[in-house]
Scaffold this motif. Sequence first.
Motif, short mmCIF file in Angstrom:
data_model
loop_
_atom_site.label_atom_id
_atom_site.label_comp_id
_atom_site.label_asym_id
_atom_site.label_seq_id
_atom_site.Cartn_x
_atom_site.Cartn_y
_atom_site.Cartn_z
N HIS A 1 0.81 -1.22 0.00
CA HIS A 1 0.00 0.00 0.00
C HIS A 1 0.85 1.27 0.00
O HIS A 1 0.63 2.18 -0.82
N THR A 2 1.82 1.36 0.90
CA THR A 2 2.59 2.60 1.06
C THR A 2 3.38 2.97 -0.19
O THR A 2 3.30 4.13 -0.65
N PRO A 3 4.17 2.06 -0.79
CA PRO A 3 4.90 2.45 -2.01
C PRO A 3 3.97 2.87 -3.16
O PRO A 3 4.29 3.80 -3.90
N LEU A 4 2.83 2.18 -3.27
CA LEU A 4 1.89 2.53 -4.34
C LEU A 4 1.36 3.94 -4.15
O LEU A 4 1.26 4.72 -5.11
N VAL A 5 1.03 4.29 -2.93
CA VAL A 5 0.54 5.64 -2.64
C VAL A 5 1.63 6.68 -2.91
O VAL A 5 1.37 7.74 -3.50
N LEU A 6 2.84 6.39 -2.48
CA LEU A 6 3.94 7.34 -2.67
C LEU A 6 4.21 7.61 -4.15
O LEU A 6 4.56 8.73 -4.53
N VAL A 7 4.03 6.59 -4.97
CA VAL A 7 4.30 6.73 -6.40
C VAL A 7 3.18 7.47 -7.12
O VAL A 7 3.42 8.23 -8.06
N THR A 8 1.95 7.28 -6.66
CA THR A 8 0.80 7.78 -7.43
C THR A 8 0.22 9.10 -6.94
O THR A 8 -0.46 9.79 -7.70
N GLN A 9 0.44 9.47 -5.67
CA GLN A 9 -0.28 10.63 -5.14
C GLN A 9 0.15 11.95 -5.77
O GLN A 9 -0.69 12.80 -6.06
N ALA A 10 1.45 12.12 -6.03
CA ALA A 10 1.91 13.38 -6.63
C ALA A 10 1.38 13.56 -8.06
O ALA A 10 0.86 14.63 -8.40
N PRO A 11 1.49 12.53 -8.95
CA PRO A 11 0.92 12.69 -10.30
C PRO A 11 -0.58 12.96 -10.28
O PRO A 11 -1.08 13.75 -11.08
N LEU A 12 -1.29 12.31 -9.35
CA LEU A 12 -2.74 12.55 -9.27
C LEU A 12 -3.03 13.99 -8.87
O LEU A 12 -3.88 14.65 -9.47
N TYR A 13 -2.31 14.49 -7.87
CA TYR A 13 -2.53 15.87 -7.43
C TYR A 13 -2.23 16.86 -8.55
O TYR A 13 -3.00 17.80 -8.77
N LEU A 14 -1.14 16.63 -9.27
CA LEU A 14 -0.79 17.52 -10.38
C LEU A 14 -1.82 17.46 -11.49
O LEU A 14 -2.13 18.47 -12.13
N ALA A 15 -2.37 16.27 -11.71
CA ALA A 15 -3.39 16.13 -12.75
C ALA A 15 -4.67 16.86 -12.37
O ALA A 15 -5.39 17.38 -13.24
N LEU A 16 -4.98 16.92 -11.08
CA LEU A 16 -6.20 17.58 -10.61
C LEU A 16 -6.01 19.07 -10.38
O LEU A 16 -6.99 19.82 -10.27
N LEU A 17 -4.76 19.52 -10.33
CA LEU A 17 -4.46 20.91 -9.96
C LEU A 17 -5.09 21.95 -10.88
O LEU A 17 -5.51 23.02 -10.40
N PRO A 18 -5.19 21.70 -12.20
CA PRO A 18 -5.86 22.70 -13.04
C PRO A 18 -7.29 23.02 -12.63
O PRO A 18 -7.81 24.10 -12.96
N SER A 19 -7.92 22.11 -11.89
CA SER A 19 -9.29 22.35 -11.41
C SER A 19 -9.33 23.23 -10.16
O SER A 19 -10.42 23.58 -9.70
N LEU B 1 -6.97 18.94 -3.71
CA LEU B 1 -6.79 18.39 -2.37
C LEU B 1 -7.91 17.43 -2.01
O LEU B 1 -7.68 16.36 -1.44
N ALA B 2 -9.14 17.81 -2.35
CA ALA B 2 -10.28 16.94 -2.06
C ALA B 2 -10.17 15.63 -2.83
O ALA B 2 -10.42 14.55 -2.27
N GLY B 3 -9.79 15.71 -4.11
CA GLY B 3 -9.63 14.50 -4.90
C GLY B 3 -8.54 13.61 -4.35
O GLY B 3 -8.70 12.38 -4.28
N LEU B 4 -7.43 14.23 -3.94
CA LEU B 4 -6.33 13.45 -3.37
C LEU B 4 -6.76 12.81 -2.05
O LEU B 4 -6.44 11.64 -1.78
N ALA B 5 -7.51 13.54 -1.23
CA ALA B 5 -7.97 13.00 0.05
C ALA B 5 -8.87 11.79 -0.16
O ALA B 5 -8.74 10.77 0.53
N VAL B 6 -9.79 11.89 -1.12
CA VAL B 6 -10.68 10.76 -1.41
C VAL B 6 -9.88 9.57 -1.91
O VAL B 6 -10.12 8.42 -1.51
N TYR B 7 -8.91 9.82 -2.78
CA TYR B 7 -8.07 8.75 -3.31
C TYR B 7 -7.30 8.05 -2.20
O TYR B 7 -7.30 6.80 -2.11
N LEU B 8 -6.66 8.83 -1.33
CA LEU B 8 -5.88 8.24 -0.25
C LEU B 8 -6.79 7.46 0.71
O LEU B 8 -6.41 6.39 1.21
N GLY B 9 -7.97 8.01 0.97
CA GLY B 9 -8.90 7.31 1.84
C GLY B 9 -9.35 5.98 1.26
O GLY B 9 -9.37 4.96 1.96
#
Length: 261
Positions: free
Chosen positions: A52-70, A76-84
């Motif tokens: 779980h931990t390595p997968l989250v570490l690898v994916t959370q930054a790209p996901l946040y950057l992908a959502l940032l234009p919104s 932050l909300a999208g990242l929080a839901v994903y991590l949860g």
Amino acid sequence: MALSVVVTFAVVVLLEIVVPLALGYWIVRRFGAPWRVFLLGALFFIAVQVVHTPLVLVTQAPLYLALLPSGTTTALAGLAVYLGLMAGLFEEVGRYIVYRYYFRRRGIPLTRENGLQFGAGWGGVESIFVAFLVLSGMVSYIVLTGDAGVIPLPDDPAVQAQVEALRALTPLDILPGLAERMMTITLHIAWSLMVLAAVVYNRKALLALAVLWHAAVDAAAVYLAQTQGILVTEAVIFVFAVFGLAYIFMEWRRMGAKAAS
């Protein structure tokens, strides 16, 4: 360096280690659930985090950057839901697999007592890991804020700002972390009993509910910590923990009635 802050750090570290072990001991003495089940909870928590931990570490930054234009709030909300959801899926499905396959193959009874002890081990080892992180924070506080100047610091505004933030710490900044660990252990026991019930009653809906409940707690913690501060975050976790405690008592009675029938 404030002695009261160092003492608070030390007390928090000690309690985050001692309380889960004391809880496991109490469950052994009161209900007869063996230490083996506590250790299995700890072991399988670690096993789940290895993936779980390595997968989250690898994916959370790209996901946040992908959502940032919104917008940062949406990102932050999208990242929080994903991590949860990641935490809920890995940990609750992990518990389900352990109960359904490992426990049955090893002849470990699927009783409420073992569910209680398994949850104590799962949440307890997480608390112990957090205690070591707090310990490292205490060492950093002593080294960087001590009057003796243990290590020379670069004349960098960012570094100086970090040191000043450490110097501004008070015991009240440290104690909420201890409260959070106790509430989280309560929730892990509740989720462990809920997933156990999913296996015992063959009700997959309870597994889904455990996943969503876990996801909601983690998502709320991530989002609120960044937007509302630590006190609001801990208050929300406290509400979840109260529901968790109520569920523990409810499921404990229901499983006891089923075993007696």
